[in-house]
Motif scaffolding. Structure first.
Motif, PDB file in Angstrom:
ATOM      1  N   LEU A 114       0.860  -1.174   0.000  1.00  0.00           N
ATOM      2  CA  LEU A 114       0.000   0.000   0.000  1.00  0.00           C
ATOM      3  C   LEU A 114       0.898   1.225   0.000  1.00  0.00           C
ATOM      4  O   LEU A 114       1.889   1.267   0.737  1.00  0.00           O
ATOM      5  CB  LEU A 114      -0.910   0.003   1.241  1.00  0.00           C
ATOM      6  CG  LEU A 114      -1.827   1.210   1.472  1.00  0.00           C
ATOM      7  CD1 LEU A 114      -2.821   1.380   0.321  1.00  0.00           C
ATOM      8  CD2 LEU A 114      -2.568   1.055   2.798  1.00  0.00           C
ATOM      9  N   VAL A 115       0.562   2.213  -0.833  1.00  0.00           N
ATOM     10  CA  VAL A 115       1.305   3.473  -0.895  1.00  0.00           C
ATOM     11  C   VAL A 115       0.311   4.597  -0.619  1.00  0.00           C
ATOM     12  O   VAL A 115      -0.724   4.685  -1.276  1.00  0.00           O
ATOM     13  CB  VAL A 115       1.974   3.673  -2.274  1.00  0.00           C
ATOM     14  CG1 VAL A 115       2.686   5.017  -2.339  1.00  0.00           C
ATOM     15  CG2 VAL A 115       2.943   2.528  -2.577  1.00  0.00           C
ATOM     16  N   ILE A 116       0.644   5.441   0.372  1.00  0.00           N
ATOM     17  CA  ILE A 116      -0.223   6.553   0.758  1.00  0.00           C
ATOM     18  C   ILE A 116       0.592   7.836   0.652  1.00  0.00           C
ATOM     19  O   ILE A 116       1.614   7.984   1.327  1.00  0.00           O
ATOM     20  CB  ILE A 116      -0.736   6.386   2.197  1.00  0.00           C
ATOM     21  CG1 ILE A 116      -1.479   5.057   2.347  1.00  0.00           C
ATOM     22  CG2 ILE A 116      -1.638   7.557   2.577  1.00  0.00           C
ATOM     23  CD1 ILE A 116      -1.787   4.695   3.781  1.00  0.00           C
ATOM     24  N   GLY A 117       0.130   8.745  -0.199  1.00  0.00           N
ATOM     25  CA  GLY A 117       0.860   9.982  -0.431  1.00  0.00           C
ATOM     26  C   GLY A 117       0.248  11.182   0.260  1.00  0.00           C
ATOM     27  O   GLY A 117      -0.959  11.246   0.513  1.00  0.00           O
ATOM     28  N   THR A 118       1.128  12.139   0.562  1.00  0.00           N
ATOM     29  CA  THR A 118       0.742  13.443   1.088  1.00  0.00           C
ATOM     30  C   THR A 118       1.646  14.478   0.429  1.00  0.00           C
ATOM     31  O   THR A 118       2.622  14.131  -0.225  1.00  0.00           O
ATOM     32  CB  THR A 118       0.931  13.528   2.618  1.00  0.00           C
ATOM     33  OG1 THR A 118       2.324  13.362   2.911  1.00  0.00           O
ATOM     34  CG2 THR A 118       0.124  12.478   3.348  1.00  0.00           C
ATOM     35  N   GLY A 119       1.328  15.739   0.615  1.00  0.00           N
ATOM     36  CA  GLY A 119       2.216  16.795   0.155  1.00  0.00           C
ATOM     37  C   GLY A 119       1.584  17.823  -0.750  1.00  0.00           C
ATOM     38  O   GLY A 119       1.782  19.012  -0.540  1.00  0.00           O
ATOM     39  N   PRO A 120       0.820  17.429  -1.777  1.00  0.00           N
ATOM     40  CA  PRO A 120       0.299  18.417  -2.722  1.00  0.00           C
ATOM     41  C   PRO A 120      -0.850  19.294  -2.208  1.00  0.00           C
ATOM     42  O   PRO A 120      -1.281  20.202  -2.904  1.00  0.00           O
ATOM     43  CB  PRO A 120      -0.171  17.568  -3.904  1.00  0.00           C
ATOM     44  CG  PRO A 120       0.647  16.335  -3.821  1.00  0.00           C
ATOM     45  CD  PRO A 120       0.779  16.084  -2.345  1.00  0.00           C
ATOM     46  N   HIS A 121      -1.369  19.042  -1.023  1.00  0.00           N
ATOM     47  CA  HIS A 121      -2.457  19.822  -0.424  1.00  0.00           C
ATOM     48  C   HIS A 121      -3.809  19.617  -1.097  1.00  0.00           C
ATOM     49  O   HIS A 121      -4.798  20.211  -0.670  1.00  0.00           O
ATOM     50  CB  HIS A 121      -2.137  21.323  -0.378  1.00  0.00           C
ATOM     51  CG  HIS A 121      -0.892  21.633   0.379  1.00  0.00           C
ATOM     52  ND1 HIS A 121      -0.825  21.552   1.750  1.00  0.00           N
ATOM     53  CD2 HIS A 121       0.342  21.993  -0.045  1.00  0.00           C
ATOM     54  CE1 HIS A 121       0.396  21.864   2.146  1.00  0.00           C
ATOM     55  NE2 HIS A 121       1.122  22.120   1.075  1.00  0.00           N
ATOM     56  N   VAL A 122      -3.869  18.820  -2.136  1.00  0.00           N
ATOM     57  CA  VAL A 122      -5.132  18.510  -2.817  1.00  0.00           C
ATOM     58  C   VAL A 122      -5.248  16.997  -2.951  1.00  0.00           C
ATOM     59  O   VAL A 122      -4.249  16.276  -2.956  1.00  0.00           O
ATOM     60  CB  VAL A 122      -5.221  19.159  -4.221  1.00  0.00           C
ATOM     61  CG1 VAL A 122      -5.341  20.671  -4.101  1.00  0.00           C
ATOM     62  CG2 VAL A 122      -4.051  18.769  -5.100  1.00  0.00           C
ATOM     63  N   VAL A 123      -6.485  16.524  -3.055  1.00  0.00           N
ATOM     64  CA  VAL A 123      -6.729  15.102  -3.256  1.00  0.00           C
ATOM     65  C   VAL A 123      -6.298  14.741  -4.679  1.00  0.00           C
ATOM     66  O   VAL A 123      -6.641  15.445  -5.632  1.00  0.00           O
ATOM     67  CB  VAL A 123      -8.220  14.766  -3.042  1.00  0.00           C
ATOM     68  CG1 VAL A 123      -8.496  13.296  -3.325  1.00  0.00           C
ATOM     69  CG2 VAL A 123      -8.651  15.129  -1.624  1.00  0.00           C
ATOM     70  N   GLN A 124      -5.515  13.682  -4.800  1.00  0.00           N
ATOM     71  CA  GLN A 124      -5.124  13.160  -6.108  1.00  0.00           C
ATOM     72  C   GLN A 124      -5.705  11.762  -6.275  1.00  0.00           C
ATOM     73  O   GLN A 124      -6.182  11.152  -5.327  1.00  0.00           O
ATOM     74  CB  GLN A 124      -3.603  13.130  -6.250  1.00  0.00           C
ATOM     75  CG  GLN A 124      -2.964  14.506  -6.278  1.00  0.00           C
ATOM     76  CD  GLN A 124      -1.448  14.441  -6.364  1.00  0.00           C
ATOM     77  OE1 GLN A 124      -0.807  13.493  -5.907  1.00  0.00           O
ATOM     78  NE2 GLN A 124      -0.859  15.475  -6.953  1.00  0.00           N
TER      79      GLN A 124
END
Length: 177
Positions: free
Chosen positions: A86-96
């Motif tokens: 599972l890969v969970i991303g954060t950072g761009p401040h918007v839902v991708q």
């Protein structure tokens, strides 16, 4: 982080894109575990040595208020190829968007949760976030549940709140396109 679950040992590794201002983590000091192939491989090898059954990568990546970048897609593939489940991303401040690479779900960005600035949200980059609940079963991550939050501080006065179901559906459907 490594823990035992009813369905095997679980490891969560956090990575951040290289080039930030924080120092790299080392044995003698805290810092960022840079997202590079050496660290991804070392995490996989450590997990194997510790008898881990399931691996999660939490990754800070991407450009602020932007869509998924080719570099995010490249790293998602590399993480999947290195046995992350599972890969969970954060950072761009918007839902991708969410993808599945092989058998690995990839949530490119959860958007904002609690954030201390007003943000630079627009119609193209709206102020929403998602809380992800993953369900781990004997065969791996069998379900991902998303709770959509309104997180534009100009609207919610720094107190994120769940969206009404119709808005939540629109946010999730927009990322599925």
């Amino acid at each position: 982080f490594i823990t035992d679950t009813p369905h095997g040992r679980l490891a969560i590794f956090a990575f951040g894109e290289e080039g930030g201002t924080a120092p790299d983590a080392a044995v003698d000091n805290a810092g960022i575990c840079a997202l590079n192939i050496a660290n991804v491989s070392a995490a996989r090898d450590l997990a194997r040595a510790e008898g881990v059954d399931w691996m999660v990568a939490a990754v800070h990546w991407g450009n602020n208020y932007a869509d998924v970048l080719p570099t995010q897609e490249k790293w998602a593939r590399r993480l999947a190829e290195n046995d992350f489940n599972l890969v969970i991303g954060t950072g761009p401040h918007v839902v991708q968007r969410v993808d599945i690479i092989g058998r690995t779900p990839v949530v490119y960005s959860q958007g904002n949760f609690v954030f201390s600035t007003s943000g630079r949200f627009t119609e193209e980059a709206p102020g929403y976030g998602v809380i992800l609940t993953s369900v781990l079963g004997p065969q791996g991550f069998r379900e991902l549940r998303f709770t959509v939050l309104e997180s534009d501080n100009k609207v919610v006065a720094y107190q994120p709140r769940p969206c009404d179901p119709a808005v939540a559906r629109q946010v999730l459907e927009a990322e599925a396109e």
